[in-house]
Design an enzyme around this catalytic site. Structure first.
Site, PDB file in Angstrom:
ATOM      1  N   GLY A  95       0.976  -1.180  -0.065  1.00  0.00           N
ATOM      2  CA  GLY A  95      -0.172   0.007   0.047  1.00  0.00           C
ATOM      3  C   GLY A  95       0.783   1.280  -0.065  1.00  0.00           C
ATOM      4  N   LEU A 125       0.569   3.522  -2.035  1.00  0.00           N
ATOM      5  CA  LEU A 125       1.046   3.450  -3.473  1.00  0.00           C
ATOM      6  C   LEU A 125       1.628   4.849  -4.189  1.00  0.00           C
ATOM      7  CD1 LEU A 125      -1.822   1.064  -4.824  1.00  0.00           C
ATOM      8  CD2 LEU A 125       0.300   0.507  -3.610  1.00  0.00           C
ATOM      9  N   GLY A 162       5.836   4.535  -8.766  1.00  0.00           N
ATOM     10  CA  GLY A 162       6.433   3.371  -8.855  1.00  0.00           C
ATOM     11  C   GLY A 162       5.762   2.202  -8.983  1.00  0.00           C
ATOM     12  N   HIS A 163       4.697   2.035  -8.093  1.00  0.00           N
ATOM     13  CA  HIS A 163       3.830   0.919  -8.199  1.00  0.00           C
ATOM     14  C   HIS A 163       3.020   1.034  -9.481  1.00  0.00           C
ATOM     15  CE1 HIS A 163       4.576   1.499  -3.939  1.00  0.00           C
ATOM     16  NE2 HIS A 163       4.397   0.015  -3.600  1.00  0.00           N
ATOM     17  N   ASP A 176      14.177  -2.512  -4.588  1.00  0.00           N
ATOM     18  CA  ASP A 176      14.286  -3.574  -3.937  1.00  0.00           C
ATOM     19  C   ASP A 176      15.119  -4.579  -4.480  1.00  0.00           C
ATOM     20  OD1 ASP A 176      12.770  -2.608  -1.416  1.00  0.00           O
ATOM     21  OD2 ASP A 176      11.051  -2.628  -2.998  1.00  0.00           O
ATOM     22  N   GLN A 208      15.630  -7.922  -2.623  1.00  0.00           N
ATOM     23  CA  GLN A 208      14.271  -8.548  -2.523  1.00  0.00           C
ATOM     24  C   GLN A 208      14.191  -9.342  -3.731  1.00  0.00           C
ATOM     25  OE1 GLN A 208      10.546  -6.985  -0.413  1.00  0.00           O
ATOM     26  NE2 GLN A 208      10.281  -6.567  -2.551  1.00  0.00           N
ATOM     27  N   ARG A 259       8.083   4.757   1.641  1.00  0.00           N
ATOM     28  CA  ARG A 259       8.511   5.709   3.011  1.00  0.00           C
ATOM     29  C   ARG A 259       8.632   7.098   2.940  1.00  0.00           C
ATOM     30  NH1 ARG A 259      10.348   1.736   6.744  1.00  0.00           N
ATOM     31  NH2 ARG A 259      10.313  -0.284   5.820  1.00  0.00           N
TER      32      ARG A 259
END
Length: 279
Positions: free
Chosen positions: A30, A32, A35-36, A149, A152, A186
């Site tokens: 969430g 958002l 980028g998302h 990420d 990740q 963030r």
């Protein structure tokens, strides 16, 4: 676009939607941003059906205060997704995702001994728990992740292989704000002065790329740390220059694999990560 909150409803809806063709999946926590949306748009180009999950996963936070502070705004997220080609949004509760404690332990070998793995113990085990659960619930053909990420993405590819999951992992480029700051949920936690100064992270990484070959790996690492720490708003947690296969630190520029510079930096109390391909 339909919102569902239970696994049962998710699977009922997907039964119908799958008749249209492949399913592209974008897992998110969430808060958002563009980028998302770039991940969602790529998924929509490549699949007739796009599913987005919105779930702040508690098992990947090793700091309870960080979990508490993480930005959440479902209504704003839904508004942003409205025109992006999403068929289905899955926004489960913690109880729905974890009816019982997930005790699985993953072994990612060297992949998790550096960078985020080293500084956030247990983080990637939590990521693997939630992503593998979501893959089991959605059963996507393709899943889309952002390269901000970087570590990740490597962990998720490894987890998918370990569990023999028939999902293609699609890595997508970092999307940046006009200032160069890597887009991140963030960033919403930064005040205006912090946000302005946080752009100094990507500025330093771009300069570092120009210095490859002029400085040794060790010298460049030290230069990046010193340069970022000169900014009174910023404090480096780590700078690592690694190859992109096993993510192990390199000692010279002759490495055959792609070499990536990765950083984690505190801007005030907010922890930001970024990376850049150096060779």
């Amino acid at each position: 676009m339909k919102l569902v909150k239970t696994v049962n409803d998710l699977q009922k809806e997907l039964q119908q939607l799958r008749m249209s063709g492949t399913v592209g999946f974008v897992p998110t926590m969430g808060a958002l941003h563009k980028g998302h949306i770039s991940l969602v748009e790529k998924a929509a180009k490549e699949n007739p059906v796009v599913v987005v999950s919105i779930f702040v996963n508690p098992t990947q936070f090793n700091d309870p205060k960080d979990l508490e502070r993480y930005p959440r705004d479902l209504e704003a997220d839904l508004n942003l997704l409205e025109k992006s080609g999403v068929a289905l949004i899955f926004a489960p509760s913690v109880e729905e995702m974890y009816p019982e404690t997930d005790t699985r332990k993953f072994d990612f070998g060297m992949l998790e001994t550096v960078m985020e793995g080293k500084h956030r113990p247990g983080h990637f085990n939590g990521v693997a728990q939630v992503v593998s659960k979501l893959f089991g619930m959605v059963k996507p053909d393709r899943a889309y992740f952002g390269m901000k990420d970087f570590q990740q993405v490597a962990i998720i590819k490894n987890m998918t292989k370990q569990l023999h999951l028939p999902v293609e992992i699609v890595a997508c480029p970092i999307i940046r704000e006009k200032s160069g700051l890597a887009m991140s949920s963030r960033n919403e936690l930064l005040n205006s002065e912090e946000r302005k100064n946080a752009a100094f992270i990507s500025e330093t990484l771009l300069k570092a790329k120009q210095l490859v070959g002029q400085k040794s790996v060790k010298e460049l690492t030290e230069w990046v740390i010193e340069n970022i720490n000169k900014n009174p708003y910023l404090s480096v947690e780590y700078v690592e220059i690694v190859e992109d296969n096993k993510l192990q630190p390199v000692s010279n520029w002759e490495e055959e694999n792609t070499i990536v510079g990765c950083v984690a930096v505190f801007c005030g109390k907010v922890r930001l990560i970024d990376n850049i391909v150096l060779n």
